[in-house]
Design a protein around this motif. Structure first.
Motif, mmCIF file in Angstrom:
data_model
loop_
_atom_site.group_PDB
_atom_site.id
_atom_site.type_symbol
_atom_site.label_atom_id
_atom_site.label_comp_id
_atom_site.label_asym_id
_atom_site.label_seq_id
_atom_site.Cartn_x
_atom_site.Cartn_y
_atom_site.Cartn_z
ATOM 1 N N ALA A 46 0.823 -1.207 0.000
ATOM 2 C CA ALA A 46 0.000 0.000 0.000
ATOM 3 C C ALA A 46 0.858 1.259 0.000
ATOM 4 O O ALA A 46 0.542 2.228 -0.697
ATOM 5 C CB ALA A 46 -0.932 -0.021 1.204
ATOM 6 N N PHE A 47 1.942 1.285 0.798
ATOM 7 C CA PHE A 47 2.755 2.494 0.899
ATOM 8 C C PHE A 47 3.500 2.781 -0.402
ATOM 9 O O PHE A 47 3.499 3.906 -0.899
ATOM 10 C CB PHE A 47 3.747 2.382 2.053
ATOM 11 C CG PHE A 47 3.084 2.163 3.388
ATOM 12 C CD1 PHE A 47 1.969 2.890 3.754
ATOM 13 C CD2 PHE A 47 3.565 1.213 4.270
ATOM 14 C CE1 PHE A 47 1.348 2.701 4.972
ATOM 15 C CE2 PHE A 47 2.960 1.005 5.493
ATOM 16 C CZ PHE A 47 1.855 1.742 5.851
ATOM 17 N N ALA A 48 4.152 1.772 -0.953
ATOM 18 C CA ALA A 48 4.906 1.972 -2.189
ATOM 19 C C ALA A 48 3.978 2.373 -3.325
ATOM 20 O O ALA A 48 4.277 3.286 -4.100
ATOM 21 C CB ALA A 48 5.673 0.705 -2.551
ATOM 22 N N GLU A 82 13.621 0.663 -13.156
ATOM 23 C CA GLU A 82 12.764 -0.510 -13.065
ATOM 24 C C GLU A 82 12.787 -1.387 -14.310
ATOM 25 O O GLU A 82 12.550 -2.593 -14.218
ATOM 26 C CB GLU A 82 11.319 -0.065 -12.793
ATOM 27 C CG GLU A 82 11.168 0.619 -11.448
ATOM 28 C CD GLU A 82 9.755 1.018 -11.136
ATOM 29 O OE1 GLU A 82 9.328 0.795 -9.993
ATOM 30 O OE2 GLU A 82 9.071 1.554 -12.028
ATOM 31 N N ARG A 83 13.081 -0.800 -15.464
ATOM 32 C CA ARG A 83 12.943 -1.540 -16.722
ATOM 33 C C ARG A 83 14.262 -1.844 -17.428
ATOM 34 O O ARG A 83 14.270 -2.659 -18.364
ATOM 35 C CB ARG A 83 12.042 -0.743 -17.680
ATOM 36 C CG ARG A 83 10.607 -0.593 -17.170
ATOM 37 C CD ARG A 83 9.814 0.381 -18.016
ATOM 38 N NE ARG A 83 8.470 0.564 -17.510
ATOM 39 C CZ ARG A 83 7.388 -0.052 -17.983
ATOM 40 N NH1 ARG A 83 7.512 -0.880 -19.016
ATOM 41 N NH2 ARG A 83 6.203 0.170 -17.456
ATOM 42 N N PRO A 109 13.245 -6.138 -11.439
ATOM 43 C CA PRO A 109 14.043 -6.613 -10.301
ATOM 44 C C PRO A 109 13.872 -5.797 -9.035
ATOM 45 O O PRO A 109 14.198 -6.264 -7.951
ATOM 46 C CB PRO A 109 15.489 -6.530 -10.821
ATOM 47 C CG PRO A 109 15.443 -5.545 -11.952
ATOM 48 C CD PRO A 109 14.090 -5.708 -12.571
ATOM 49 N N VAL A 110 13.342 -4.580 -9.153
ATOM 50 C CA VAL A 110 13.142 -3.761 -7.949
ATOM 51 C C VAL A 110 11.679 -3.493 -7.639
ATOM 52 O O VAL A 110 11.373 -2.921 -6.593
ATOM 53 C CB VAL A 110 13.891 -2.407 -8.060
ATOM 54 C CG1 VAL A 110 15.385 -2.621 -8.085
ATOM 55 C CG2 VAL A 110 13.424 -1.613 -9.285
ATOM 56 N N SER A 111 10.767 -3.888 -8.516
ATOM 57 C CA SER A 111 9.357 -3.574 -8.283
ATOM 58 C C SER A 111 8.442 -4.791 -8.375
ATOM 59 O O SER A 111 7.228 -4.646 -8.444
ATOM 60 C CB SER A 111 8.880 -2.520 -9.285
ATOM 61 O OG SER A 111 9.619 -1.329 -9.138
ATOM 62 N N LEU A 146 9.697 -7.742 -3.755
ATOM 63 C CA LEU A 146 10.684 -6.741 -3.328
ATOM 64 C C LEU A 146 10.143 -5.316 -3.287
ATOM 65 O O LEU A 146 10.854 -4.403 -2.872
ATOM 66 C CB LEU A 146 11.904 -6.775 -4.262
ATOM 67 C CG LEU A 146 12.745 -8.044 -4.212
ATOM 68 C CD1 LEU A 146 13.902 -7.944 -5.204
ATOM 69 C CD2 LEU A 146 13.275 -8.297 -2.810
ATOM 70 N N ASP A 147 8.906 -5.129 -3.694
ATOM 71 C CA ASP A 147 8.395 -3.765 -3.837
ATOM 72 C C ASP A 147 8.464 -2.970 -2.534
ATOM 73 O O ASP A 147 8.921 -1.827 -2.517
ATOM 74 C CB ASP A 147 6.955 -3.818 -4.343
ATOM 75 C CG ASP A 147 6.433 -2.448 -4.717
ATOM 76 O OD1 ASP A 147 7.085 -1.769 -5.519
ATOM 77 O OD2 ASP A 147 5.391 -2.049 -4.192
ATOM 78 N N GLU A 148 8.025 -3.559 -1.440
ATOM 79 C CA GLU A 148 8.037 -2.828 -0.166
ATOM 80 C C GLU A 148 9.449 -2.432 0.228
ATOM 81 O O GLU A 148 9.712 -1.288 0.606
ATOM 82 C CB GLU A 148 7.417 -3.675 0.943
ATOM 83 C CG GLU A 148 7.446 -2.983 2.299
ATOM 84 C CD GLU A 148 6.762 -3.785 3.399
ATOM 85 O OE1 GLU A 148 6.542 -3.211 4.469
ATOM 86 O OE2 GLU A 148 6.466 -4.968 3.174
#
Length: 210
Positions: free
Chosen positions: A3-5, A43-44, A88-90, A94-96
């Protein structure tokens, strides 16, 4: 996504479209166009991150970012708003960890880049999530200044010390302000820094960004 991200991401996307591509940000030399392109490439295009570890490849990553920044701004913001599931980061796992503070800070980079602003009043769960992440990144950043520093969260979430318990310099503030200070945005963070004047000045001018 958490929710926060997700909330920070969507609020930032809305704000970028509101202010347009040419607004200054807290990232020195970057406009909102540059910042949006950075977030999309992060991100891409994981290949562009090689320059962070290998300085000779830094120019390669910057060329990728500039090419993205040259695309129509609304399209770049749309990509930022909707990252791919495989990023790899979203990705959902791993998103939070990777994005709650990342997008909070970049949201503030735009909010505080120009004109009048006030710190946002974060609810306690959001503030605690930022504090947890700020402790990790802050410890890494403060090791670079080579002086003992105590960091104290103003709402009572806790504190940590880097460099030994003999720290004479104390940074006190709410979680979001500490996250900004410890990410190298000292001039825009509303915190109290106390201690010997020479050390306080050195910390305020130190390069803390990782």
């Amino acid at each position: 996504m958490t929710a926060f991200a997700q909330s920070e991401r969507q609020q930032l996307a809305d704000l970028l479209l509101q202010v347009g591509p040419d607004r200054p940000t807290l990232c020195e030399g970057w406009t909102t166009r540059d910042l949006a392109a950075h977030l999309v490439v992060r991100e891409r295009r994981p290949d562009s991150a090689a320059g962070i570890i290998l300085p000779p490849l830094r120019g390669y990553g910057e060329r990728i970012r500039r090419a993205k920044a040259a695309e129509p701004f609304p399209a770049v913001v749309a990509e930022m708003r909707n990252p791919p599931w495989w990023s790899p980061v979203s990705n959902p796992l791993l998103d939070e960890l990777a994005n709650t503070v990342e997008f909070f800070i970049h949201h503030e980079d735009v909010r505080r880049g120009e004109g009048d602003w006030e710190p946002r009043d974060l609810d306690e769960p959001h503030a605690r999530a930022i504090w947890r992440a700020a402790q990790f990144t802050g410890k890494l950043a403060l090791r670079r200044v080579r002086m003992p520093v105590r960091v104290r969260e103003a709402a009572g979430f806790g504190e940590f010390v880097v460099g030994g318990e003999s720290a004479q310099v104390t940074v006190t503030g709410h979680a979001g302000e500490l996250a900004l200070f410890l990410s190298g945005r000292q001039r825009a963070a509303r915190v109290a820094v106390t201690g010997p004047e020479e050390q306080v000045n050195a910390l305020r001018k130190a390069r803390l960004a990782i």
